[in-house]
Motif scaffolding. Structure first.
Motif, PDB file in Angstrom:
ATOM      1  N   VAL A  67       0.402  -1.256  -0.023  1.00 51.58           N
ATOM      2  CA  VAL A  67      -0.206   0.215  -0.288  1.00 51.58           C
ATOM      3  C   VAL A  67       0.852   1.337   0.028  1.00 51.58           C
ATOM      4  O   VAL A  67       2.000   1.478   0.463  1.00 51.58           O
ATOM      5  N   ALA A  68       0.660   2.565  -0.852  1.00 51.38           N
ATOM      6  CA  ALA A  68       1.909   3.130  -0.407  1.00 51.38           C
ATOM      7  C   ALA A  68       1.033   4.171   0.443  1.00 51.38           C
ATOM      8  O   ALA A  68       0.245   3.897   1.173  1.00 51.38           O
ATOM      9  N   LEU A  69       2.759   4.715   0.742  1.00 54.66           N
ATOM     10  CA  LEU A  69       2.581   5.293   1.984  1.00 54.66           C
ATOM     11  C   LEU A  69       1.332   6.009   2.494  1.00 54.66           C
ATOM     12  O   LEU A  69       1.294   6.200   3.511  1.00 54.66           O
ATOM     13  N   ASP A  70       0.750   6.862   1.873  1.00 52.44           N
ATOM     14  CA  ASP A  70      -0.004   7.757   2.241  1.00 52.44           C
ATOM     15  C   ASP A  70      -1.818   6.928   2.752  1.00 52.44           C
ATOM     16  O   ASP A  70      -2.620   7.031   3.845  1.00 52.44           O
ATOM     17  N   ASP A  71      -1.089   5.818   1.699  1.00 50.48           N
ATOM     18  CA  ASP A  71      -2.658   5.386   2.172  1.00 50.48           C
ATOM     19  C   ASP A  71      -2.223   4.199   3.573  1.00 50.48           C
ATOM     20  O   ASP A  71      -3.257   3.577   4.173  1.00 50.48           O
ATOM     21  N   SER A  72      -1.202   4.059   3.361  1.00 51.09           N
ATOM     22  CA  SER A  72      -1.377   3.225   4.352  1.00 51.09           C
ATOM     23  C   SER A  72      -1.237   3.942   5.748  1.00 51.09           C
ATOM     24  O   SER A  72      -1.366   3.208   7.343  1.00 51.09           O
TER      25      SER A  72
END
Length: 79
Positions: free
Chosen positions: A30-35
């Motif tokens: 998962v992308a950092l922002d989504d994480s």
């Protein structure tokens, strides 16, 4: 699909979604922002589960038993 407000979720719904959030975070794809958003949602879900468990424990603790060990009623919740 809109997310269900955590405050209105049942324990079962919150724990089920929390398990999904943890699974996504553990996979690490998962992308950092989504994480970060998932982590925040997971923290709110964890708090909801803890609150619902605490409420249930209070209710169970207030159940009174009769001399035969059977549930006889409930005691009032202390203020």
């Amino acid at each position: 699909m809109a997310e269900t407000p955590v405050e209105s979720m049942t324990f079962e719904d919150a724990i089920r979604e929390l398990e999904q959030v943890v699974g996504k975070l553990e996979r690490g794809d998962v992308a950092l922002d989504d994480s970060i958003a998932l982590y925040e949602r997971g923290a709110a879900l964890k708090k909801r589960c803890e609150t619902k468990l605490s409420e249930a424990e209070e209710k169970v603790a207030r159940i009174t038993t009769g001399p035969d060990g059977q549930a006889a009623g409930t005691a009032p919740l202390d203020p």
